[in-house]
Enzyme design. Structure first.
Site, PDB file in Angstrom:
ATOM      1  N   HIS A 135      10.725 -26.590  17.941  1.00  0.00           N
ATOM      2  CA  HIS A 135       9.514 -27.260  18.790  1.00  0.00           C
ATOM      3  C   HIS A 135       8.676 -27.049  17.595  1.00  0.00           C
ATOM      4  O   HIS A 135       7.846 -28.211  18.535  1.00  0.00           O
ATOM      5  CB  HIS A 135       9.554 -27.145  19.708  1.00  0.00           C
ATOM      6  CG  HIS A 135       8.540 -25.913  20.105  1.00  0.00           C
ATOM      7  ND1 HIS A 135       9.451 -23.981  19.986  1.00  0.00           N
ATOM      8  CD2 HIS A 135       7.405 -24.999  19.885  1.00  0.00           C
ATOM      9  CE1 HIS A 135       8.271 -23.426  20.219  1.00  0.00           C
ATOM     10  NE2 HIS A 135       7.380 -24.064  20.500  1.00  0.00           N
ATOM     11  N   ASP A 178      16.046 -23.052  18.063  1.00  0.00           N
ATOM     12  CA  ASP A 178      15.452 -23.421  18.173  1.00  0.00           C
ATOM     13  C   ASP A 178      14.497 -22.770  17.302  1.00  0.00           C
ATOM     14  O   ASP A 178      13.309 -21.966  17.399  1.00  0.00           O
ATOM     15  CB  ASP A 178      14.163 -22.885  19.460  1.00  0.00           C
ATOM     16  CG  ASP A 178      12.258 -23.731  19.257  1.00  0.00           C
ATOM     17  OD1 ASP A 178      12.079 -24.339  19.095  1.00  0.00           O
ATOM     18  OD2 ASP A 178      11.981 -22.976  20.090  1.00  0.00           O
ATOM     19  N   SER A 191       3.640 -19.563  19.168  1.00  0.00           N
ATOM     20  CA  SER A 191       5.412 -19.925  18.431  1.00  0.00           C
ATOM     21  C   SER A 191       5.761 -20.083  16.994  1.00  0.00           C
ATOM     22  O   SER A 191       4.728 -20.511  16.368  1.00  0.00           O
ATOM     23  CB  SER A 191       5.227 -21.607  18.852  1.00  0.00           C
ATOM     24  OG  SER A 191       6.721 -22.148  19.377  1.00  0.00           O
TER      25      SER A 191
END
Length: 374
Positions: free
Chosen positions: A176, A206, A315
């Site tokens: 993402h 992911d 992230s």
């Protein structure tokens, strides 16, 4: 008895006997044995009181006393016996020196530093012996392997983190973070910037693999074993929250096998740290959505939960054990201030962060390197 006669002079003289001449030392108290005359060219010495030949006691042949037998003497100890302990000690010293040198050689080969064995690297880790088990030791060892990832797309710009896994510039991050990006820039902890290309993506997990152009000689992270992680283990998180490269936080593993759902649709606005018009790090847990709408296309995976502070921009960064091994890729966080739909980028961590187990990454590397997407 005769009186002692002492002539004048420096040395004493003894009384005369026999022919009257002075003699030294005094004569023996017995008559010396005399040879027995035989034929020409032959002399026989008496061997006993009876004058007979043979192995006698050595008498004087005229009834005098026998000579006393010589006192027995201990045989001289061989000289080489005395040297044996010295030789043994020398041999032990040589062996010890060889073993010590061999040990030092092994340590030098592991660390590349022969100056101090205390700084030797623990096999399979990147933390020095003297810093093992400390947050500062982990941060010093692993920070050079954590990078900042900036992705530009039609929706705007997003900032995330990544982990260098090969010296020629393979970097693991979240899907993402780079999903839908038209260009990707990666900044090392040294400040050097590279352009990166997408090698492969796996939206269902992911995960994404990117490659830096023209990179070589980079320090690489050690991938650990997430199956060995236990609740309560101390961990360190490193990433670039809000673009603050190399930020270090620490905490513990607070839970395992959490079912976390994140968006996987390209351009769905799930980028980190300042993406225009997008929410911050949206995810679902227990049927509820946090930090914004995840959209219609989502994926769910088992995550490691940690209370190490994670914020937008972490992230794709690393969750690390105290041996300096990567045990997870940080991927989601809960932010109370944005759970009601607020898009404020100032929303911070409240101690609920989630990471993709590193064993999931290791099992997916071949797929990512082949450029395949599941």
């Amino acid at each position: 008895m005769t009186e002692s006669q002492r002539p004048s002079g420096e040395y004493p003289m003894y009384p005369s006997y026999g022919n009257g001449d002075a003699a030294y030392p005094p004569p023996p108290s017995y008559q010396p044995a005399q040879p027995i005359a035989t034929g020409p060219g032959t002399t026989v010495w008496p061997s006993g009181n009876d004058g007979s030949s043979g192995n006698g006691s050595g008498g004087n042949g005229v009834g005098g006393p026998d000579f006393p037998p010589p006192a027995p003497q201990e045989p001289a100890a061989p000289r080489n016996r005395a040297r044996r302990p010295v030789a043994l000690l020398a041999a032990v010293a040589i062996v010890a020196a060889i073993v010590g040198g061999g040990t030092a050689t092994v340590i030098e080969q592991l660390t590349g530093d022969s100056s101090n064995s205390a700084s030797s690297v623990i096999p399979g880790t990147t933390v020095s012996q003297s810093s093992k088990g400390t947050v500062s030791g982990v941060a010093e060892a692993v920070s050079p392997m954590i990078v900042e990832v900036n992705a530009t797309s039609t929706a705007g710009e997003s900032t995330g983190s990544g982990v260098v896994i090969t010296s020629d510039g393979e970097v693991v991050t979240n899907n993402h973070v780079i999903s839908g990006a038209s260009s990707i820039k990666v900044t090392l902890s040294t400040g050097k910037t590279y352009t990166a290309d997408v090698v492969g993506t796996d939206p269902d997990k992911d995960l994404a693999l990117i490659k830096l152009r023209g990179a070589s000689g980079l320090k690489t992270a050690t991938l650990g074993d997430s199956s060995a992680v236990s609740v309560g283990d101390q961990v360190v998180a490193i990433g670039s929250p809000e673009g603050l490269t190399g930020t270090v936080t620490s905490g513990i593993v607070s839970a395992l096998d959490r079912d976390v759902t994140v968006a996987k649709e390209d351009g769905s606005g799930q980028g980190q740290g300042g993406q225009s018009g997008g929410e911050q790090w949206p995810f679902e847990f227990g049927g509820r959505q946090f930090n914004g709408d995840t959209g219609e296309s989502t994926t769910t995976y088992k995550a490691i939960q940690t209370d190490a502070s994670l914020n937008p921009g972490n992230s794709g960064g690393a969750l690390i054990n105290m041996d300096g091994e990567i045990i997870g890729i940080n991927s989601a966080m809960y932010s109370a201030s944005s759970s009601g739909g607020s898009s404020s980028s100032s929303a911070g961590s409240v101690g609920l962060g989630f990471a993709i187990p590193v064993n999931t990454l290791k099992a997916d590397l071949d797929t990512l390197r082949a450029g395949n997407s599941s």
